[in-house]
Design a protein around this motif. Sequence first.
Motif, PDB file in Angstrom:
ATOM      1  N   LYS A  53       5.393  14.577  -2.392  1.00  0.00           N
ATOM      2  CA  LYS A  53       5.067  14.378  -0.979  1.00  0.00           C
ATOM      3  C   LYS A  53       5.547  13.037  -0.447  1.00  0.00           C
ATOM      4  CE  LYS A  53       2.746  18.246  -0.975  1.00  0.00           C
ATOM      5  NZ  LYS A  53       3.319  19.450  -0.309  1.00  0.00           N
ATOM      6  N   ARG A  54       6.007  12.205  -1.353  1.00  0.00           N
ATOM      7  CA  ARG A  54       6.368  10.839  -0.987  1.00  0.00           C
ATOM      8  C   ARG A  54       7.654  10.443  -1.713  1.00  0.00           C
ATOM      9  NH1 ARG A  54       4.207   8.232   3.149  1.00  0.00           N
ATOM     10  NH2 ARG A  54       4.505   6.016   2.918  1.00  0.00           N
ATOM     11  N   ILE A  55       8.578   9.797  -0.998  1.00  0.00           N
ATOM     12  CA  ILE A  55       9.822   9.337  -1.603  1.00  0.00           C
ATOM     13  C   ILE A  55       9.583   7.943  -2.171  1.00  0.00           C
ATOM     14  CG2 ILE A  55      12.247   8.807  -1.219  1.00  0.00           C
ATOM     15  CD1 ILE A  55      12.158  10.666   1.214  1.00  0.00           C
ATOM     16  N   PRO A  56       9.626   7.778  -3.495  1.00  0.00           N
ATOM     17  CA  PRO A  56       9.338   6.459  -4.074  1.00  0.00           C
ATOM     18  C   PRO A  56      10.457   5.464  -3.837  1.00  0.00           C
ATOM     19  CG  PRO A  56      10.044   7.969  -5.795  1.00  0.00           C
ATOM     20  CD  PRO A  56       9.916   8.785  -4.530  1.00  0.00           C
ATOM     21  N   ARG A  57      10.087   4.215  -3.709  1.00  0.00           N
ATOM     22  CA  ARG A  57      11.068   3.153  -3.598  1.00  0.00           C
ATOM     23  C   ARG A  57      11.587   2.788  -4.982  1.00  0.00           C
ATOM     24  NH1 ARG A  57       7.218   0.399   0.265  1.00  0.00           N
ATOM     25  NH2 ARG A  57       7.972   0.880   2.359  1.00  0.00           N
ATOM     26  N   GLN A  58      12.679   2.041  -4.996  1.00  0.00           N
ATOM     27  CA  GLN A  58      13.308   1.655  -6.254  1.00  0.00           C
ATOM     28  C   GLN A  58      12.353   0.862  -7.137  1.00  0.00           C
ATOM     29  OE1 GLN A  58      16.759  -0.890  -5.839  1.00  0.00           O
ATOM     30  NE2 GLN A  58      17.583  -0.243  -7.800  1.00  0.00           N
ATOM     31  N   GLU A  59      11.629  -0.094  -6.544  1.00  0.00           N
ATOM     32  CA  GLU A  59      10.748  -0.931  -7.345  1.00  0.00           C
ATOM     33  C   GLU A  59       9.614  -0.121  -7.978  1.00  0.00           C
ATOM     34  OE1 GLU A  59       9.687  -1.748  -2.931  1.00  0.00           O
ATOM     35  OE2 GLU A  59      11.481  -1.394  -4.151  1.00  0.00           O
ATOM     36  N   TYR A  60       9.191   0.935  -7.291  1.00  0.00           N
ATOM     37  CA  TYR A  60       8.142   1.802  -7.843  1.00  0.00           C
ATOM     38  C   TYR A  60       8.645   2.488  -9.113  1.00  0.00           C
ATOM     39  CZ  TYR A  60       4.615   5.525  -8.086  1.00  0.00           C
ATOM     40  OH  TYR A  60       3.624   6.380  -8.504  1.00  0.00           O
TER      41      TYR A  60
ATOM     42  N   GLU B 202       0.812  -1.211   0.000  1.00  0.00           N
ATOM     43  CA  GLU B 202       0.000   0.000   0.000  1.00  0.00           C
ATOM     44  C   GLU B 202       0.849   1.266   0.000  1.00  0.00           C
ATOM     45  OE1 GLU B 202      -3.756  -1.627   2.624  1.00  0.00           O
ATOM     46  OE2 GLU B 202      -2.004  -0.842   3.638  1.00  0.00           O
ATOM     47  N   GLU B 203       2.084   1.179   0.419  1.00  0.00           N
ATOM     48  CA  GLU B 203       2.926   2.358   0.569  1.00  0.00           C
ATOM     49  C   GLU B 203       4.115   2.324  -0.378  1.00  0.00           C
ATOM     50  OE1 GLU B 203       2.266   4.951   2.451  1.00  0.00           O
ATOM     51  OE2 GLU B 203       0.430   4.019   3.131  1.00  0.00           O
ATOM     52  N   PRO B 204       4.137   3.186  -1.399  1.00  0.00           N
ATOM     53  CA  PRO B 204       5.230   3.149  -2.371  1.00  0.00           C
ATOM     54  C   PRO B 204       6.473   3.892  -1.952  1.00  0.00           C
ATOM     55  CG  PRO B 204       3.679   4.840  -2.981  1.00  0.00           C
ATOM     56  CD  PRO B 204       3.123   4.179  -1.744  1.00  0.00           C
ATOM     57  N   GLY B 205       6.538   4.417  -0.762  1.00  0.00           N
ATOM     58  CA  GLY B 205       7.737   5.148  -0.363  1.00  0.00           C
ATOM     59  C   GLY B 205       7.620   5.730   1.018  1.00  0.00           C
ATOM     60  N   TRP B 206       8.411   6.759   1.283  1.00  0.00           N
ATOM     61  CA  TRP B 206       8.457   7.361   2.599  1.00  0.00           C
ATOM     62  C   TRP B 206       8.052   8.820   2.547  1.00  0.00           C
ATOM     63  CZ3 TRP B 206      12.900   4.897   0.487  1.00  0.00           C
ATOM     64  CH2 TRP B 206      13.092   3.582   0.929  1.00  0.00           C
ATOM     65  N   GLU B 207       7.586   9.325   3.672  1.00  0.00           N
ATOM     66  CA  GLU B 207       7.214  10.732   3.755  1.00  0.00           C
ATOM     67  C   GLU B 207       8.439  11.623   3.558  1.00  0.00           C
ATOM     68  OE1 GLU B 207       4.314  12.016   3.932  1.00  0.00           O
ATOM     69  OE2 GLU B 207       3.049  10.302   4.448  1.00  0.00           O
ATOM     70  N   VAL B 208       8.253  12.752   2.908  1.00  0.00           N
ATOM     71  CA  VAL B 208       9.324  13.706   2.693  1.00  0.00           C
ATOM     72  C   VAL B 208       9.416  14.636   3.901  1.00  0.00           C
ATOM     73  CG1 VAL B 208      10.180  15.581   1.234  1.00  0.00           C
ATOM     74  CG2 VAL B 208       9.004  13.637   0.212  1.00  0.00           C
ATOM     75  N   ASP B 209      10.616  14.817   4.430  1.00  0.00           N
ATOM     76  CA  ASP B 209      10.843  15.725   5.547  1.00  0.00           C
ATOM     77  C   ASP B 209      10.844  17.151   5.011  1.00  0.00           C
ATOM     78  OD1 ASP B 209      11.687  17.213   7.677  1.00  0.00           O
ATOM     79  OD2 ASP B 209      13.565  16.130   8.003  1.00  0.00           O
ATOM     80  N   PRO B 210       9.884  17.992   5.390  1.00  0.00           N
ATOM     81  CA  PRO B 210       9.809  19.354   4.846  1.00  0.00           C
ATOM     82  C   PRO B 210      11.013  20.216   5.193  1.00  0.00           C
ATOM     83  CG  PRO B 210       8.292  19.078   6.693  1.00  0.00           C
ATOM     84  CD  PRO B 210       8.800  17.722   6.349  1.00  0.00           C
TER      85      PRO B 210
END
Length: 292
Positions: free
Chosen positions: A72-79, A16-24
Amino acid sequence: MTAVEAETGRLGDAAEEPGWEVDPDDEWGVAVIATVGRQLKLRREAVGMRAAEFGVAVGYGEDLVYKVEGGKRIPRQEYLYRADEVLDAGGLIAATWEDVKKVRYPKRVRELGKLEAKAAEIGIYECNSVHGLLQTPEHARALMEAAQPPYSLDDVERMVAARLARQAVFARDPAPSIHFVLEEAPLRRPVGGTMVRQRQLERLLEVGRLNHVTLQVMPTNTDAHPGVDGKIELLKFPDGTAVGRSDGAFNGRPTTEPKDLRILELRYGTIRAQALPPRESLAFIEQVLGET
């Protein structure tokens, strides 16, 4: 050691989650992820795919596709690799991973990793836990999952990955001289259960036997020493400069002042003198391992 803020909610599993939250507060990270997101959006629109359709094709929800494209989201490599295939980008989107992977970890962890990567000598005294550079993935995950308020599953994964990435310092060429002093108590704490504890002790023995690493144990029955106020870290660089930090000095902030560094070096030297010698320390860890 991380800048990831604790979250009280669970965000769901990797599907469900393709990555991580971006630190503003991470300006460079924000810029990189925003650029990658724009490239993804432009490419998707160029081939006439809607976000919902693209989400189905890559295996993620429409809302999260918008988050990635909106920076808004850091994508993972597989994404990114899957997106490259779906959008027939010829490797252009997949190539953005080279930039994304540089900002996927929290800013403070990246900065610490850069310092460790440059250091010619690293000295560490750790009192309350096994130091991050020595932790196995399972041990690190168990510690992070015990945090209160709890981290999200996504943040735990991100922090474990960041901690393991820093351990590349052991494979550097030329290798830095690395010294550890660990307290006995954390070695006996059954973090993660018996199997995780056994593997962690085995990992200590593996690292402690490297020819550029010195590992010492401070027995619990040792008299008071200068490390009772908390951990100490000293990094020295090839150009003669250094940086140090201690929980019990200078408000816990890093310092490069010569007079402050002399104090930390005195404290660290005294701690090393009171700890078991390296060979006895490895024998001690083997004894503890045999008791598990």
